[in-house]
Motif scaffolding. Structure first.
Motif, PDB file in Angstrom:
ATOM      1  N   SER A  58       8.766   8.203  -2.632  1.00  0.00           N
ATOM      2  CA  SER A  58       8.654   9.230  -1.602  1.00  0.00           C
ATOM      3  C   SER A  58       7.371   8.990  -0.828  1.00  0.00           C
ATOM      4  O   SER A  58       6.383   8.479  -1.384  1.00  0.00           O
ATOM      5  N   SER A  59       7.363   9.338   0.440  1.00  0.00           N
ATOM      6  CA  SER A  59       6.153   9.209   1.262  1.00  0.00           C
ATOM      7  C   SER A  59       5.419  10.542   1.220  1.00  0.00           C
ATOM      8  O   SER A  59       5.788  11.491   1.902  1.00  0.00           O
ATOM      9  N   HIS A  60       4.386  10.625   0.400  1.00  0.00           N
ATOM     10  CA  HIS A  60       3.742  11.902   0.124  1.00  0.00           C
ATOM     11  C   HIS A  60       3.040  12.469   1.355  1.00  0.00           C
ATOM     12  O   HIS A  60       2.903  13.695   1.478  1.00  0.00           O
ATOM     13  N   ASP A  61       2.603  11.600   2.259  1.00  0.00           N
ATOM     14  CA  ASP A  61       1.932  12.104   3.457  1.00  0.00           C
ATOM     15  C   ASP A  61       2.912  12.801   4.388  1.00  0.00           C
ATOM     16  O   ASP A  61       2.526  13.636   5.212  1.00  0.00           O
ATOM     17  N   VAL A  62       4.200  12.479   4.266  1.00  0.00           N
ATOM     18  CA  VAL A  62       5.238  13.094   5.096  1.00  0.00           C
ATOM     19  C   VAL A  62       5.986  14.173   4.309  1.00  0.00           C
ATOM     20  O   VAL A  62       6.534  15.105   4.884  1.00  0.00           O
ATOM     21  N   GLY A  63       5.990  14.037   2.983  1.00  0.00           N
ATOM     22  CA  GLY A  63       6.738  14.973   2.157  1.00  0.00           C
ATOM     23  C   GLY A  63       8.222  14.706   2.190  1.00  0.00           C
ATOM     24  O   GLY A  63       9.038  15.622   2.044  1.00  0.00           O
ATOM     25  N   ALA A  64       8.584  13.434   2.367  1.00  0.00           N
ATOM     26  CA  ALA A  64       9.994  13.075   2.505  1.00  0.00           C
ATOM     27  C   ALA A  64      10.143  11.573   2.306  1.00  0.00           C
ATOM     28  O   ALA A  64       9.160  10.847   2.152  1.00  0.00           O
ATOM     29  N   ASN A  94       0.829  -1.205   0.000  1.00  0.00           N
ATOM     30  CA  ASN A  94       0.000   0.000   0.000  1.00  0.00           C
ATOM     31  C   ASN A  94       0.864   1.256   0.000  1.00  0.00           C
ATOM     32  O   ASN A  94       0.614   2.223   0.723  1.00  0.00           O
ATOM     33  N   HIS A  95       1.886   1.212  -0.839  1.00  0.00           N
ATOM     34  CA  HIS A  95       2.821   2.331  -0.950  1.00  0.00           C
ATOM     35  C   HIS A  95       3.290   2.367  -2.408  1.00  0.00           C
ATOM     36  O   HIS A  95       3.928   1.419  -2.871  1.00  0.00           O
ATOM     37  N   HIS A  96       2.975   3.437  -3.120  1.00  0.00           N
ATOM     38  CA  HIS A  96       3.075   3.414  -4.571  1.00  0.00           C
ATOM     39  C   HIS A  96       4.084   4.428  -5.100  1.00  0.00           C
ATOM     40  O   HIS A  96       3.972   5.619  -4.839  1.00  0.00           O
ATOM     41  N   PRO A  97       5.068   3.948  -5.865  1.00  0.00           N
ATOM     42  CA  PRO A  97       6.088   4.826  -6.434  1.00  0.00           C
ATOM     43  C   PRO A  97       5.625   5.445  -7.750  1.00  0.00           C
ATOM     44  O   PRO A  97       4.607   5.046  -8.337  1.00  0.00           O
ATOM     45  N   ASP A  98       6.389   6.419  -8.223  1.00  0.00           N
ATOM     46  CA  ASP A  98       6.246   6.918  -9.588  1.00  0.00           C
ATOM     47  C   ASP A  98       7.174   6.089 -10.467  1.00  0.00           C
ATOM     48  O   ASP A  98       8.368   5.956 -10.160  1.00  0.00           O
ATOM     49  N   VAL A  99       6.637   5.543 -11.543  1.00  0.00           N
ATOM     50  CA  VAL A  99       7.403   4.640 -12.404  1.00  0.00           C
ATOM     51  C   VAL A  99       7.356   5.157 -13.837  1.00  0.00           C
ATOM     52  O   VAL A  99       6.289   5.473 -14.357  1.00  0.00           O
ATOM     53  N   ASP A 100       8.516   5.228 -14.467  1.00  0.00           N
ATOM     54  CA  ASP A 100       8.644   5.695 -15.847  1.00  0.00           C
ATOM     55  C   ASP A 100       9.222   4.566 -16.691  1.00  0.00           C
ATOM     56  O   ASP A 100      10.365   4.158 -16.505  1.00  0.00           O
ATOM     57  N   LEU A 101       8.406   4.057 -17.605  1.00  0.00           N
ATOM     58  CA  LEU A 101       8.822   2.960 -18.482  1.00  0.00           C
ATOM     59  C   LEU A 101       9.240   3.520 -19.838  1.00  0.00           C
ATOM     60  O   LEU A 101       8.447   4.190 -20.514  1.00  0.00           O
ATOM     61  N   ARG A 102      10.471   3.277 -20.233  1.00  0.00           N
ATOM     62  CA  ARG A 102      10.993   3.673 -21.542  1.00  0.00           C
ATOM     63  C   ARG A 102      11.653   2.467 -22.201  1.00  0.00           C
ATOM     64  O   ARG A 102      11.958   1.473 -21.539  1.00  0.00           O
TER      65      ARG A 102
END
Length: 245
Positions: free
Chosen positions: A75-81, A58-66
Motif C-alpha cells: 500500500s502507498s501509505h502517503d496516499v492511503g491507497a 524506495n517502496h516497502h511492503p509489509d512482509v509476514d514470514l511463516r
C-alpha cells in the motif's frame, strides 16, 4: 527525484483488475499475496529478495514470514491507497517468488475489520482506540476509523447507525476476501450452522448470522466505486445495511 503524478493516484478495484495481477488480490486499501514456499529457508530467501527490490524502489511492503509461506501486503501509505508504485512492485515480487519456486495461494488471503454501530463516533472512538492500542483518525476524516499504525491488528470502523437501531449486537466482523472465494466462504458459514440473512447486495457483501443471531459480513469491495452504489459515501468497508436485513 520528484515522484510522477500518476504514482500519487489512488487506484480502485477495477483499476487493479485491469493490471492483470493474477497472484494478488485487492483487500481494502492493500494489494495482498501469499506465496507457498514449502520450507522456512526458501521463505527467508524470498523475503531477502523482496527487501532488495523494495530498497531499490524506495517502496516497502509489509512482509509476514511463516513456515511454508510468505504473505505480502502493499500500500502507498502517503496516499492511503494502492497506487501504480504498488502494482509495479507486485509484479517484481511475483517474478521473485517464481524464480524460487514459490507458488501463489490466492484462496488464503483475507483482511478482517471490526465494525461498531454508533450514532456518535466521536464520543466513543477515543475509548476504543485507547483500549485496543490503536490510532484514531481525525473526527473530520470521512469514515471514522481507529487503526494499528504497524498494520498488525484489525482496525475498527465506527459504522453510522440510528440511535434506535442499537440492538443487542453492536459489534460485527467485516471479513474482506477475494471475490473468487466469497461464495465458497458463505457456503462454509451456512454449512457450519449459520444463516444467510441478506444477499441483496451480493457480490459486494453477504450478511450472515450464527445460530444465536450474531451477525457478520463477508465482503469483496466489488461495486464500492460505482456511481449507482447507494453507500459509496461510506468508507471502504461493507455491512452498512445489515440492520435493515
Amino acid at each position: 527525484m520528484a515522484m510522477a503524478e500518476e504514482d500519487k493516484v489512488a487506484l480502485k478495484i477495477h483499476d487493479v483488475a485491469g493490471a492483470l495481477l493474477d497472484d494478488w488480490r485487492m483487500l481494502f486499501d492493500q494489494l495482498v499475496a501469499r506465496f507457498k514456499t514449502g520450507d522456512f529457508d526458501t521463505g527467508a530467501r524470498l523475503v531477502a529478495e523482496i527487501a532488495k527490490a523494495a530498497d531499490k524502489e524506495n517502496h516497502h511492503p509489509d512482509v509476514d514470514l511463516r513456515y511454508g509461506y510468505v504473505e505480502v501486503r502493499l500500500s502507498s501509505h502517503d496516499v492511503g491507497a494502492v497506487t501504480q508504485r504498488d502494482v509495479r512492485l507486485a509484479r517484481t515480487i511475483t517474478d521473485l517468488a517464481g524464480s524460487l519456486g514459490a507458488k501463489p495461494d490466492t484462496l488464503s488471503v483475507q483482511t478482517v475489520e471490526w465494525a461498531l454501530d454508533t450514532w456518535d463516533a466521536s464520543e466513543i472512538k477515543p475509548f476504543w482506540a485507547a483500549v485496543l492500542g490503536l490510532e484514531p483518525d481525525d473526527d473530520d476524516t470521512p469514515g471514522h476509523e481507529a487503526t494499528d499504525a504497524g498494520g498488525r491488528w484489525p482496525s475498527v470502523w465506527f459504522q453510522e447507525s440510528e440511535r434506535n437501531q442499537a440492538g443487542p449486537q453492536r459489534w460485527h466482523a467485516d471479513v474482506r476476501v477475494p471475490p473468487d472465494v466469497a461464495q465458497a466462504r458463505v457456503r462454509r458459514a451456512v454449512d457450519a450452522g449459520g444463516t444467510l440473512v441478506n444477499d441483496g447486495y451480493a457480490p459486494r457483501f453477504w450478511v450472515l448470522a450464527d445460530a444465536q443471531g450474531n451477525r457478520a459480513c463477508i465482503t469483496t469491495g466489488l461495486g464500492r466505486d460505482q456511481p449507482d452504489d447507494p453507500h459509496a459515501e461510506y468508507p471502504e468497508t461493507d455491512g452498512q445495511d445489515d440492520h435493515d436485513a
